[in-house]
Write a protein that holds these residues in place. Structure first.
Motif, mmCIF file in Angstrom:
data_model
loop_
_atom_site.group_PDB
_atom_site.id
_atom_site.type_symbol
_atom_site.label_atom_id
_atom_site.label_comp_id
_atom_site.label_asym_id
_atom_site.label_seq_id
_atom_site.Cartn_x
_atom_site.Cartn_y
_atom_site.Cartn_z
ATOM 1 N N ALA A 1 69.533 -21.877 -61.177
ATOM 2 C CA ALA A 1 68.323 -21.710 -61.984
ATOM 3 C C ALA A 1 67.188 -22.499 -61.348
ATOM 4 C CB ALA A 1 68.578 -22.203 -63.401
ATOM 5 N N ASP A 2 65.973 -22.165 -61.738
ATOM 6 C CA ASP A 2 64.813 -22.889 -61.230
ATOM 7 C C ASP A 2 64.966 -24.386 -61.497
ATOM 8 O OD1 ASP A 2 62.709 -21.886 -59.733
ATOM 9 O OD2 ASP A 2 61.260 -22.237 -61.339
ATOM 10 N N GLY A 3 64.727 -25.198 -60.466
ATOM 11 C CA GLY A 3 64.843 -26.643 -60.585
ATOM 12 C C GLY A 3 66.217 -27.178 -60.205
ATOM 13 N N ASP A 4 67.195 -26.294 -59.983
ATOM 14 C CA ASP A 4 68.539 -26.729 -59.601
ATOM 15 C C ASP A 4 68.586 -27.191 -58.151
ATOM 16 O OD1 ASP A 4 69.548 -26.124 -62.079
ATOM 17 O OD2 ASP A 4 70.693 -24.349 -61.437
ATOM 18 N N THR A 5 69.479 -28.146 -57.893
ATOM 19 C CA THR A 5 69.760 -28.620 -56.536
ATOM 20 C C THR A 5 71.270 -28.640 -56.352
ATOM 21 O OG1 THR A 5 67.780 -30.013 -56.453
ATOM 22 C CG2 THR A 5 69.559 -30.562 -54.927
ATOM 23 N N LEU A 6 71.726 -28.032 -55.275
ATOM 24 C CA LEU A 6 73.139 -28.031 -54.922
ATOM 25 C C LEU A 6 73.289 -28.881 -53.669
ATOM 26 C CD1 LEU A 6 75.973 -26.827 -55.498
ATOM 27 C CD2 LEU A 6 75.341 -24.932 -53.985
ATOM 28 N N PRO A 7 73.964 -30.029 -53.760
ATOM 29 C CA PRO A 7 74.103 -30.893 -52.586
ATOM 30 C C PRO A 7 74.907 -30.217 -51.489
ATOM 31 C CG PRO A 7 74.934 -31.986 -54.582
ATOM 32 C CD PRO A 7 74.625 -30.581 -54.936
ATOM 33 N N ALA A 8 74.596 -30.538 -50.243
ATOM 34 C CA ALA A 8 75.311 -29.953 -49.103
ATOM 35 C C ALA A 8 76.803 -30.252 -49.189
ATOM 36 C CB ALA A 8 74.732 -30.474 -47.794
ATOM 37 N N ALA A 9 77.166 -31.415 -49.720
ATOM 38 C CA ALA A 9 78.582 -31.788 -49.838
ATOM 39 C C ALA A 9 79.347 -30.860 -50.786
ATOM 40 C CB ALA A 9 78.698 -33.233 -50.312
ATOM 41 N N ALA A 10 78.631 -30.173 -51.676
ATOM 42 C CA ALA A 10 79.271 -29.256 -52.620
ATOM 43 C C ALA A 10 79.479 -27.872 -52.027
ATOM 44 C CB ALA A 10 78.440 -29.159 -53.892
ATOM 45 N N ILE A 11 78.967 -27.656 -50.818
ATOM 46 C CA ILE A 11 79.092 -26.355 -50.154
ATOM 47 C C ILE A 11 80.130 -26.496 -49.057
ATOM 48 C CG2 ILE A 11 77.872 -24.520 -48.929
ATOM 49 C CD1 ILE A 11 75.248 -25.754 -50.098
ATOM 50 N N GLY B 1 71.666 -29.893 -45.453
ATOM 51 C CA GLY B 1 71.031 -30.544 -46.583
ATOM 52 C C GLY B 1 71.271 -29.738 -47.840
ATOM 53 N N PRO B 2 70.672 -30.155 -48.943
ATOM 54 C CA PRO B 2 70.893 -29.455 -50.214
ATOM 55 C C PRO B 2 70.218 -28.084 -50.247
ATOM 56 C CG PRO B 2 69.172 -31.077 -50.475
ATOM 57 C CD PRO B 2 69.731 -31.263 -49.086
ATOM 58 N N VAL B 3 70.688 -27.260 -51.166
ATOM 59 C CA VAL B 3 70.019 -25.991 -51.478
ATOM 60 C C VAL B 3 69.283 -26.229 -52.783
ATOM 61 C CG1 VAL B 3 70.327 -23.552 -52.036
ATOM 62 C CG2 VAL B 3 71.810 -24.632 -50.327
ATOM 63 N N GLU B 4 67.995 -25.920 -52.781
ATOM 64 C CA GLU B 4 67.168 -26.138 -53.969
ATOM 65 C C GLU B 4 66.500 -24.829 -54.371
ATOM 66 O OE1 GLU B 4 65.861 -30.730 -53.397
ATOM 67 O OE2 GLU B 4 64.610 -29.240 -52.399
ATOM 68 N N LYS B 5 66.259 -24.697 -55.662
ATOM 69 C CA LYS B 5 65.522 -23.532 -56.151
ATOM 70 C C LYS B 5 64.292 -24.032 -56.886
ATOM 71 C CE LYS B 5 66.100 -18.995 -58.092
ATOM 72 N NZ LYS B 5 67.059 -18.054 -58.674
ATOM 73 N N ARG B 6 63.119 -23.698 -56.316
ATOM 74 C CA ARG B 6 61.839 -24.113 -56.886
ATOM 75 C C ARG B 6 60.927 -22.904 -57.007
ATOM 76 N NH1 ARG B 6 60.983 -28.858 -52.723
ATOM 77 N NH2 ARG B 6 62.506 -30.324 -53.503
ATOM 78 N N ASP B 7 60.308 -22.781 -58.151
ATOM 79 C CA ASP B 7 59.383 -21.664 -58.385
ATOM 80 C C ASP B 7 60.009 -20.330 -58.006
ATOM 81 O OD1 ASP B 7 57.377 -23.456 -59.267
ATOM 82 O OD2 ASP B 7 56.776 -23.833 -57.182
ATOM 83 N N GLY B 8 61.304 -20.192 -58.292
ATOM 84 C CA GLY B 8 61.995 -18.927 -58.038
ATOM 85 C C GLY B 8 62.403 -18.691 -56.597
ATOM 86 N N GLU B 9 62.171 -19.674 -55.720
ATOM 87 C CA GLU B 9 62.485 -19.501 -54.295
ATOM 88 C C GLU B 9 63.545 -20.507 -53.857
ATOM 89 O OE1 GLU B 9 60.112 -18.897 -50.126
ATOM 90 O OE2 GLU B 9 59.377 -20.495 -51.424
#
Length: 111
Positions: free
Chosen positions: A36-46, A53-61
């Motif tokens: 969802a918007d504002g979520d961050t998935l740390p690289a260690a979780a992938i 680095g982390p995957v982030e979702k900001r403003d739908g991107e």
């Protein structure tokens, strides 16, 4: 989607295909559509060696950083890559290496 690149010496290459919010890296799919918007998935979780680095979702991107393998004939564009912005669906195009050096052969006749 914005893909940042982190150059790294590796003995093998990378092929990435985007389909919506799914990236397929060397044949392995990573689906980020549940984010969802504002979520961050740390690289260690992938579970992948490709995420730097982390995957982030900001403003739908989605924004993420991938390791970019450097060949022996790497180009300045590979060594100091610019972010890939608005990456469309399909094969992700990375900066190209320098052309391979052509060895000149000298023919010695009559020796």
């Amino acid at each position: 989607m914005r893909i940042n690149l982190s150059p790294q010496s590796r003995d093998f290459g990378i092929e990435v295909v985007r389909s919506g919010e799914t990236l397929t890296i060397n044949g392995e799919a990573f689906d980020f559509s549940p984010m969802a918007d504002g979520d961050t998935l740390p690289a260690a979780a992938i579970d992948s060696i490709w995420f730097a680095g982390p995957v982030e979702k900001r403003d739908g991107e989605l924004e993420l950083t991938l390791f970019l393998p450097l060949p022996t004939n790497f180009s300045p564009e590979q060594a100091f890559p610019q972010p890939l912005l608005s990456v469309p669906d399909g094969i992700v195009i990375f900066p190209a290496p320098l052309p391979p050096e052509v060895e000149e052969t000298v023919s010695k006749e009559g020796v």
